[in-house]
Design a protein around this motif. Structure first.
Motif, PDB file in Angstrom:
ATOM      1  N   TYR A 243       0.822  -1.207   0.000  1.00  0.00           N
ATOM      2  CA  TYR A 243       0.000   0.000   0.000  1.00  0.00           C
ATOM      3  C   TYR A 243       0.859   1.260   0.000  1.00  0.00           C
ATOM      4  CZ  TYR A 243      -3.114   3.731   1.327  1.00  0.00           C
ATOM      5  OH  TYR A 243      -3.792   4.911   1.345  1.00  0.00           O
ATOM      6  N   ALA A 244       2.010   1.204   0.649  1.00  0.00           N
ATOM      7  CA  ALA A 244       2.890   2.375   0.691  1.00  0.00           C
ATOM      8  C   ALA A 244       3.300   2.792  -0.718  1.00  0.00           C
ATOM      9  CB  ALA A 244       4.126   2.083   1.538  1.00  0.00           C
ATOM     10  N   PHE A 245       3.721   1.825  -1.514  1.00  0.00           N
ATOM     11  CA  PHE A 245       4.120   2.139  -2.892  1.00  0.00           C
ATOM     12  C   PHE A 245       2.914   2.562  -3.737  1.00  0.00           C
ATOM     13  CE2 PHE A 245       7.883  -0.289  -1.626  1.00  0.00           C
ATOM     14  CZ  PHE A 245       8.889   0.521  -2.149  1.00  0.00           C
ATOM     15  N   TYR A 246       1.777   1.928  -3.479  1.00  0.00           N
ATOM     16  CA  TYR A 246       0.546   2.319  -4.172  1.00  0.00           C
ATOM     17  C   TYR A 246       0.209   3.778  -3.868  1.00  0.00           C
ATOM     18  CZ  TYR A 246      -4.502   2.805  -4.929  1.00  0.00           C
ATOM     19  OH  TYR A 246      -5.741   3.268  -5.306  1.00  0.00           O
ATOM     20  N   SER A 247       0.270   4.147  -2.594  1.00  0.00           N
ATOM     21  CA  SER A 247      -0.100   5.512  -2.202  1.00  0.00           C
ATOM     22  C   SER A 247       0.876   6.541  -2.744  1.00  0.00           C
ATOM     23  CB  SER A 247      -0.181   5.616  -0.670  1.00  0.00           C
ATOM     24  OG  SER A 247       1.094   5.411  -0.083  1.00  0.00           O
ATOM     25  N   ILE A 248       2.147   6.166  -2.888  1.00  0.00           N
ATOM     26  CA  ILE A 248       3.145   7.083  -3.434  1.00  0.00           C
ATOM     27  C   ILE A 248       2.861   7.372  -4.904  1.00  0.00           C
ATOM     28  CG2 ILE A 248       5.580   7.291  -4.117  1.00  0.00           C
ATOM     29  CD1 ILE A 248       6.282   5.815  -1.498  1.00  0.00           C
ATOM     30  N   VAL A 249       2.608   6.314  -5.673  1.00  0.00           N
ATOM     31  CA  VAL A 249       2.395   6.477  -7.119  1.00  0.00           C
ATOM     32  C   VAL A 249       1.040   7.117  -7.401  1.00  0.00           C
ATOM     33  CG1 VAL A 249       2.208   5.284  -9.330  1.00  0.00           C
ATOM     34  CG2 VAL A 249       3.927   4.555  -7.665  1.00  0.00           C
ATOM     35  N   VAL A 250      -0.020   6.584  -6.810  1.00  0.00           N
ATOM     36  CA  VAL A 250      -1.364   7.127  -7.044  1.00  0.00           C
ATOM     37  C   VAL A 250      -1.488   8.527  -6.460  1.00  0.00           C
ATOM     38  CG1 VAL A 250      -3.829   6.820  -6.562  1.00  0.00           C
ATOM     39  CG2 VAL A 250      -2.415   4.846  -7.160  1.00  0.00           C
ATOM     40  N   GLY A 251      -0.891   8.717  -5.273  1.00  0.00           N
ATOM     41  CA  GLY A 251      -0.974  10.019  -4.619  1.00  0.00           C
ATOM     42  C   GLY A 251      -0.280  11.135  -5.368  1.00  0.00           C
ATOM     43  N   ALA A 252       0.640  10.779  -6.262  1.00  0.00           N
ATOM     44  CA  ALA A 252       1.331  11.807  -7.065  1.00  0.00           C
ATOM     45  C   ALA A 252       0.388  12.467  -8.043  1.00  0.00           C
ATOM     46  CB  ALA A 252       2.495  11.166  -7.824  1.00  0.00           C
ATOM     47  N   PHE A 253      -0.665  11.736  -8.468  1.00  0.00           N
ATOM     48  CA  PHE A 253      -1.579  12.251  -9.481  1.00  0.00           C
ATOM     49  C   PHE A 253      -3.009  12.429  -8.974  1.00  0.00           C
ATOM     50  CE2 PHE A 253       1.787   9.724 -11.424  1.00  0.00           C
ATOM     51  CZ  PHE A 253       2.351  10.664 -12.288  1.00  0.00           C
ATOM     52  N   LYS A 254      -3.324  11.734  -7.873  1.00  0.00           N
ATOM     53  CA  LYS A 254      -4.660  11.854  -7.303  1.00  0.00           C
ATOM     54  C   LYS A 254      -4.578  11.708  -5.784  1.00  0.00           C
ATOM     55  CE  LYS A 254      -9.410  10.326  -8.141  1.00  0.00           C
ATOM     56  NZ  LYS A 254     -10.271   9.327  -8.813  1.00  0.00           N
ATOM     57  N   PRO A 255      -4.084  12.753  -5.102  1.00  0.00           N
ATOM     58  CA  PRO A 255      -3.867  12.680  -3.647  1.00  0.00           C
ATOM     59  C   PRO A 255      -5.106  12.296  -2.846  1.00  0.00           C
ATOM     60  CG  PRO A 255      -2.843  14.640  -4.560  1.00  0.00           C
ATOM     61  CD  PRO A 255      -3.678  14.051  -5.653  1.00  0.00           C
ATOM     62  N   SER A 256      -6.268  12.697  -3.307  1.00  0.00           N
ATOM     63  CA  SER A 256      -7.493  12.419  -2.554  1.00  0.00           C
ATOM     64  C   SER A 256      -7.862  10.936  -2.564  1.00  0.00           C
ATOM     65  CB  SER A 256      -8.655  13.219  -3.149  1.00  0.00           C
ATOM     66  OG  SER A 256      -8.861  12.872  -4.514  1.00  0.00           O
ATOM     67  N   ALA A 257      -7.226  10.155  -3.459  1.00  0.00           N
ATOM     68  CA  ALA A 257      -7.558   8.737  -3.572  1.00  0.00           C
ATOM     69  C   ALA A 257      -6.840   7.869  -2.548  1.00  0.00           C
ATOM     70  CB  ALA A 257      -7.225   8.235  -4.983  1.00  0.00           C
ATOM     71  N   VAL A 258      -5.886   8.437  -1.831  1.00  0.00           N
ATOM     72  CA  VAL A 258      -5.131   7.645  -0.850  1.00  0.00           C
ATOM     73  C   VAL A 258      -5.298   8.235   0.531  1.00  0.00           C
ATOM     74  CG1 VAL A 258      -3.442   6.915  -2.562  1.00  0.00           C
ATOM     75  CG2 VAL A 258      -2.986   8.955  -1.199  1.00  0.00           C
ATOM     76  N   SER A 259      -5.246   7.378   1.528  1.00  0.00           N
ATOM     77  CA  SER A 259      -5.302   7.852   2.913  1.00  0.00           C
ATOM     78  C   SER A 259      -3.893   8.090   3.403  1.00  0.00           C
ATOM     79  CB  SER A 259      -6.007   6.804   3.793  1.00  0.00           C
ATOM     80  OG  SER A 259      -5.270   5.600   3.805  1.00  0.00           O
ATOM     81  N   GLY A 260      -3.761   8.732   4.525  1.00  0.00           N
ATOM     82  CA  GLY A 260      -2.437   8.970   5.097  1.00  0.00           C
ATOM     83  C   GLY A 260      -1.786  10.226   4.572  1.00  0.00           C
ATOM     84  N   GLY A 261      -2.458  10.905   3.647  1.00  0.00           N
ATOM     85  CA  GLY A 261      -1.894  12.143   3.121  1.00  0.00           C
ATOM     86  C   GLY A 261      -2.411  13.328   3.890  1.00  0.00           C
ATOM     87  N   ALA A 262      -1.891  14.485   3.587  1.00  0.00           N
ATOM     88  CA  ALA A 262      -2.328  15.699   4.272  1.00  0.00           C
ATOM     89  C   ALA A 262      -3.725  16.072   3.799  1.00  0.00           C
ATOM     90  CB  ALA A 262      -1.347  16.834   3.977  1.00  0.00           C
TER      91      ALA A 262
END
Length: 457
Positions: A243-262
């Motif tokens: 999930y960490a790698f998923y959130s890094i890649v997906v979060g680069a283009f769609k931050p709202s799609a991952v949890s743990g972000g600001a």
């Protein structure tokens, strides 16, 4: 003072979030294309030269320079600092996990930039009448811009780096150590400051040979210690690694799609904070590390260019990445935490109270090694401006800044350090743009002439 601080913050905002991102990313793209993706083609050669030097005889630094490994160790000592603990955490807290993806992009492009810095520093290094070797951007800035303009630009760069790194920057590093030790052990910050200042002065007065010896010893130790500690935390939360790698890649283009972000993180925030923190962590394009790479003893400038690229790789793709994975794989982090506090919480989730102790030890290694590296970079510019007789007074002044910096954080001084740090990028990167043809010539000479002649011999 508050008004001045606000002005400095405003200038730094436009520099870090706009001007430097354009210059450094643009430069990275240009150098990558012009040098034929040297960070990929030259990676194997850089890896071999770096770690071949680690396990073989390292050589002795003298007035005629350092071994290639010692130069890299001095560069990494400066690159791997508190930004690898606090910088990654801040980028994550503001830009979300996607900020790490943009750190990767910045580092990849930065590897081409630092390759160019290293080979230009090698080409234009200065050998004094006494045989002492020195070098850095001031010499290739004057090569790029002839006459009075070049001299003025070089002098401006020198002043900026002396203040940004030698004085203000080292005060920042000292404060990080003192604060971490006070939190972990309850030791008064003034006591920690005195100890750091005394040790630092002892290293400074030993000259290039002592600096090289300390950095080549401390850098592998601090890297291994942090890597092992980080891996323990990451593997303790191994179920969260995918999930960490998923959130890094997906979060680069769609931050709202991952949890743990600001909360409120956007693509723009992820990009600007990730790139800005990444660039300042690995220092590619800033004009700092060329001072170390200039004095490396190599047969051809390109050889040190290969080694310089590995420094960026270790800083971002290894050390900084580990910090990011430790934080992301640690779930349920309280909101509002950022910087060192966020890293401490993540490590404490597995290590308990030892988490603060672990960060304090890492802060000491990371920040103290940076103090040594930044002193060395500033020293080269002090020599350039005032001659070698000014080196001892400079060493005393830096030690005093280290002592004073441990006492308290003065926001204006800290923000001015960031601002000066940003400003010194401009003359450095402009000179590299104008010298890109020479970079290509040296690159071609290495592959078409040097390697062929070496095989014949």
């Amino acid at each position: 003072m508050d008004k001045l601080n606000n002005i400095v913050l405003l200038i730094q905002h436009y520099l870090a979030d706009y001007i430097l991102i354009i210059l450094l990313l643009g430069g990275g793209v240009i150098f990558t294309i012009r040098l034929g993706f040297i960070q990929i083609r030259g990676f194997k050669a850089g890896w071999k030269r770096t770690f071949g030097g680690l396990f073989s005889k390292k050589g002795t630094a003298g007035k005629d320079g350092m071994s290639s490994f010692q130069a890299l160790a001095t560069a990494i000592a400066a690159q791997v600092g508190t930004g690898n603990i606090a910088g990654a955490a801040t980028a994550l807290a503001i830009g979300g996990p996607g900020a790490i993806f943009w750190m990767w992009i910045a580092a990849f492009l930065g590897m081409a930039t630092i390759f160019g810095e290293a080979i230009m520093a090698q080409k234009y290094k200065h050998v004094g009448k006494d045989g002492h070797v020195t070098g850095g951007p001031v010499y290739y800035i004057q090569a790029a811009f002839k006459g009075t303009f070049g001299k003025i630009l070089a002098a401006v760069f020198s002043v900026l780096i002396i203040f940004a790194l030698g004085f203000m920057g080292n005060a920042v590093q000292s404060n990080s150590i003192a604060s971490a030790f006070h939190t972990a052990f309850g030791i008064p910050q003034i006591v920690v400051g005195i100890i750091i200042a005394v040790i630092a002065l002892f290293v400074f007065v030993g000259g290039i040979s002592r600096i090289a010896k300390v950095t080549e010893t401390i850098v592998p130790i601090m890297a291994c210690f942090y890597i092992i500690g980080s891996l323990i935390v990451i593997f303790a939360n191994f179920k969260e690694i995918p999930y960490a790698f998923y959130s890094i890649v997906v979060g680069a283009f769609k931050p709202s799609a991952v949890s743990g972000g600001a909360v409120g993180a956007t693509v723009k925030l992820a990009l600007t904070k990730g790139v800005a923190r990444g660039l300042f962590s690995n220092e590619a394009g800033m004009g700092s590390t060329p001072h170390a790479h200039a004095v490396a003893k190599v047969e051809h400038p390109v050889e040190q260019g290969f080694v310089a690229m590995i420094g960026v790789f270790i800083d971002t793709f290894v050390i900084l990445n580990l910090t990011a994975l430790v934080i992301i794989t640690t779930q349920s982090i309280p909101t509002g935490l950022t910087g060192t506090a966020l890293s401490q919480y993540a490590f404490s989730s597995v290590f308990g109270k030892f988490g603060n102790v672990f960060i304090a030890i890492c802060m000491f290694f990371f920040a103290f090694s940076t103090i040594i590296g930044w002193y060395f970079f500033g020293q080269a510019n002090v020599k350039y401006l005032f001659g070698k007789n000014a080196v001892k007074p400079y060493a005393v002044l830096v030690s005093l800044c280290v002592l004073l910096g441990s006492l308290a954080q003065v926001d204006l001084v800290w923000n001015m350090a960031d601002c000066f740090n940003s400003l010194m990028v401009i003359p450095n990167i402009l000179a590299l743009f104008f010298l890109s043809s020479q970079m290509k010539e040296l690159h071609d000479d290495y592959y078409h002439n040097f390697l062929k002649n070496k095989k014949v011999k």
